[in-house]
Design a protein around this motif. Sequence first.
Motif, PDB file in Angstrom:
ATOM      1  N   ARG A   1       0.832  -1.209   0.000  1.00 45.08           N
ATOM      2  CA  ARG A   1       0.000   0.000   0.000  1.00 45.08           C
ATOM      3  C   ARG A   1       0.863   1.254   0.000  1.00 45.08           C
ATOM      4  O   ARG A   1       0.643   2.194  -0.769  1.00 45.08           O
ATOM      5  CB  ARG A   1      -0.927  -0.003   1.218  1.00 45.08           C
ATOM      6  N   LYS A   2       1.877   1.262   0.859  1.00 45.54           N
ATOM      7  CA  LYS A   2       2.747   2.438   0.947  1.00 45.54           C
ATOM      8  C   LYS A   2       3.557   2.628  -0.327  1.00 45.54           C
ATOM      9  O   LYS A   2       3.816   3.761  -0.728  1.00 45.54           O
ATOM     10  CB  LYS A   2       3.656   2.330   2.169  1.00 45.54           C
ATOM     11  N   GLU A   3       3.975   1.515  -0.953  1.00 40.78           N
ATOM     12  CA  GLU A   3       4.707   1.620  -2.215  1.00 40.78           C
ATOM     13  C   GLU A   3       3.848   2.281  -3.292  1.00 40.78           C
ATOM     14  O   GLU A   3       4.373   2.955  -4.180  1.00 40.78           O
ATOM     15  CB  GLU A   3       5.160   0.239  -2.690  1.00 40.78           C
ATOM     16  N   LYS A   4       2.531   2.098  -3.202  1.00 40.13           N
ATOM     17  CA  LYS A   4       1.610   2.715  -4.164  1.00 40.13           C
ATOM     18  C   LYS A   4       1.225   4.134  -3.742  1.00 40.13           C
ATOM     19  O   LYS A   4       0.489   4.817  -4.438  1.00 40.13           O
ATOM     20  CB  LYS A   4       0.341   1.872  -4.321  1.00 40.13           C
ATOM     21  N   GLY A   5       1.708   4.563  -2.570  1.00 40.14           N
ATOM     22  CA  GLY A   5       1.443   5.919  -2.100  1.00 40.14           C
ATOM     23  C   GLY A   5       0.016   6.142  -1.639  1.00 40.14           C
ATOM     24  O   GLY A   5      -0.493   7.256  -1.725  1.00 40.14           O
ATOM     25  N   LEU A   6      -0.624   5.083  -1.143  1.00 37.44           N
ATOM     26  CA  LEU A   6      -2.022   5.177  -0.715  1.00 37.44           C
ATOM     27  C   LEU A   6      -2.148   5.161   0.798  1.00 37.44           C
ATOM     28  O   LEU A   6      -1.387   4.479   1.484  1.00 37.44           O
ATOM     29  CB  LEU A   6      -2.834   4.005  -1.275  1.00 37.44           C
TER      30      LEU A   6
ATOM     31  N   GLN B   1      -4.635   4.227   4.140  1.00 36.39           N
ATOM     32  CA  GLN B   1      -5.601   3.153   4.417  1.00 36.39           C
ATOM     33  C   GLN B   1      -6.989   3.572   3.955  1.00 36.39           C
ATOM     34  O   GLN B   1      -7.752   2.741   3.455  1.00 36.39           O
ATOM     35  CB  GLN B   1      -5.606   2.814   5.910  1.00 36.39           C
ATOM     36  N   GLU B   2      -7.302   4.838   4.101  1.00 31.93           N
ATOM     37  CA  GLU B   2      -8.609   5.336   3.684  1.00 31.93           C
ATOM     38  C   GLU B   2      -8.781   5.217   2.166  1.00 31.93           C
ATOM     39  O   GLU B   2      -9.831   4.794   1.688  1.00 31.93           O
ATOM     40  CB  GLU B   2      -8.804   6.799   4.116  1.00 31.93           C
TER      41      GLU B   2
ATOM     42  N   ASP C   1     -13.512  -1.044  -1.589  1.00 33.10           N
ATOM     43  CA  ASP C   1     -14.837  -1.140  -0.970  1.00 33.10           C
ATOM     44  C   ASP C   1     -14.776  -1.844   0.388  1.00 33.10           C
ATOM     45  O   ASP C   1     -15.605  -2.686   0.711  1.00 33.10           O
ATOM     46  CB  ASP C   1     -15.822  -1.848  -1.910  1.00 33.10           C
ATOM     47  N   LEU C   2     -13.750  -1.487   1.174  1.00 35.97           N
ATOM     48  CA  LEU C   2     -13.580  -2.017   2.522  1.00 35.97           C
ATOM     49  C   LEU C   2     -13.381  -0.847   3.479  1.00 35.97           C
ATOM     50  O   LEU C   2     -12.857   0.203   3.100  1.00 35.97           O
ATOM     51  CB  LEU C   2     -12.361  -2.948   2.596  1.00 35.97           C
ATOM     52  N   HIS C   3     -13.754  -1.030   4.730  1.00 36.52           N
ATOM     53  CA  HIS C   3     -13.605   0.034   5.715  1.00 36.52           C
ATOM     54  C   HIS C   3     -12.125   0.219   6.048  1.00 36.52           C
ATOM     55  O   HIS C   3     -11.395  -0.766   6.206  1.00 36.52           O
ATOM     56  CB  HIS C   3     -14.402  -0.302   6.976  1.00 36.52           C
ATOM     57  N   PRO C   4     -11.663   1.468   6.154  1.00 37.41           N
ATOM     58  CA  PRO C   4     -10.252   1.716   6.466  1.00 37.41           C
ATOM     59  C   PRO C   4      -9.804   1.078   7.784  1.00 37.41           C
ATOM     60  O   PRO C   4      -8.660   0.656   7.907  1.00 37.41           O
ATOM     61  CB  PRO C   4     -10.130   3.231   6.538  1.00 37.41           C
TER      62      PRO C   4
ATOM     63  N   ILE D   1      -8.869  -2.380   7.005  1.00 41.41           N
ATOM     64  CA  ILE D   1      -7.568  -2.402   6.342  1.00 41.41           C
ATOM     65  C   ILE D   1      -6.466  -2.347   7.403  1.00 41.41           C
ATOM     66  O   ILE D   1      -5.501  -3.115   7.356  1.00 41.41           O
ATOM     67  CB  ILE D   1      -7.413  -1.221   5.344  1.00 41.41           C
ATOM     68  N   GLY D   2      -6.612  -1.460   8.367  1.00 42.12           N
ATOM     69  CA  GLY D   2      -5.627  -1.342   9.451  1.00 42.12           C
ATOM     70  C   GLY D   2      -5.515  -2.618  10.261  1.00 42.12           C
ATOM     71  O   GLY D   2      -4.411  -3.043  10.624  1.00 42.12           O
ATOM     72  N   GLN D   3      -6.657  -3.237  10.568  1.00 41.26           N
ATOM     73  CA  GLN D   3      -6.642  -4.488  11.315  1.00 41.26           C
ATOM     74  C   GLN D   3      -5.939  -5.591  10.543  1.00 41.26           C
ATOM     75  O   GLN D   3      -5.195  -6.391  11.116  1.00 41.26           O
ATOM     76  CB  GLN D   3      -8.074  -4.916  11.655  1.00 41.26           C
ATOM     77  N   LEU D   4      -6.151  -5.632   9.239  1.00 45.23           N
ATOM     78  CA  LEU D   4      -5.466  -6.619   8.408  1.00 45.23           C
ATOM     79  C   LEU D   4      -3.965  -6.365   8.409  1.00 45.23           C
ATOM     80  O   LEU D   4      -3.165  -7.296   8.559  1.00 45.23           O
ATOM     81  CB  LEU D   4      -6.000  -6.584   6.973  1.00 45.23           C
ATOM     82  N   GLU D   5      -3.578  -5.109   8.259  1.00 48.23           N
ATOM     83  CA  GLU D   5      -2.161  -4.768   8.205  1.00 48.23           C
ATOM     84  C   GLU D   5      -1.444  -5.078   9.515  1.00 48.23           C
ATOM     85  O   GLU D   5      -0.261  -5.417   9.502  1.00 48.23           O
ATOM     86  CB  GLU D   5      -1.979  -3.295   7.836  1.00 48.23           C
ATOM     87  N   ARG D   6      -2.139  -4.962  10.632  1.00 50.82           N
ATOM     88  CA  ARG D   6      -1.541  -5.274  11.934  1.00 50.82           C
ATOM     89  C   ARG D   6      -1.621  -6.763  12.265  1.00 50.82           C
ATOM     90  O   ARG D   6      -1.125  -7.192  13.297  1.00 50.82           O
ATOM     91  CB  ARG D   6      -2.216  -4.455  13.031  1.00 50.82           C
TER      92      ARG D   6
END
Length: 103
Positions: A16-21, A23-24, A31-34, A37-42
């Motif tokens: 995600r960070k490599e794409k410059g995006l 979480q929001e 089409d997922l809640h930010p 996304i954070g919970q998945l990343e952690r």
Amino acid sequence: MSDLSKLIGERLRIARKEKGLSQEELGSYSDLHPTYIGQLERGEKNITLETLDKILSSLGIELNEFFSFSFLDEDLVIYQIVNRLKKLSNNDLQLILKMLGNH
């Protein structure tokens, strides 16, 4: 959560960070809640293959490309080292520092 969930989550964060995006932004595109996304990343939530595919499509990454990442990837190596160090006792950490030459 399992180490696998954490490893996949960290890989998602890096992608995600490599794409410059943010979480929001990724949440909006996939089409997922930010928060999710954070919970998945952690590594707090297990990800389904369908959800992973949805996120990777939003990032423009093929599923096989995502799983072909090298365990020599610097960010992942650092992540694994830090997680292992967190589990060590203070005495073990002091021993490691001594071995590294940082008395």
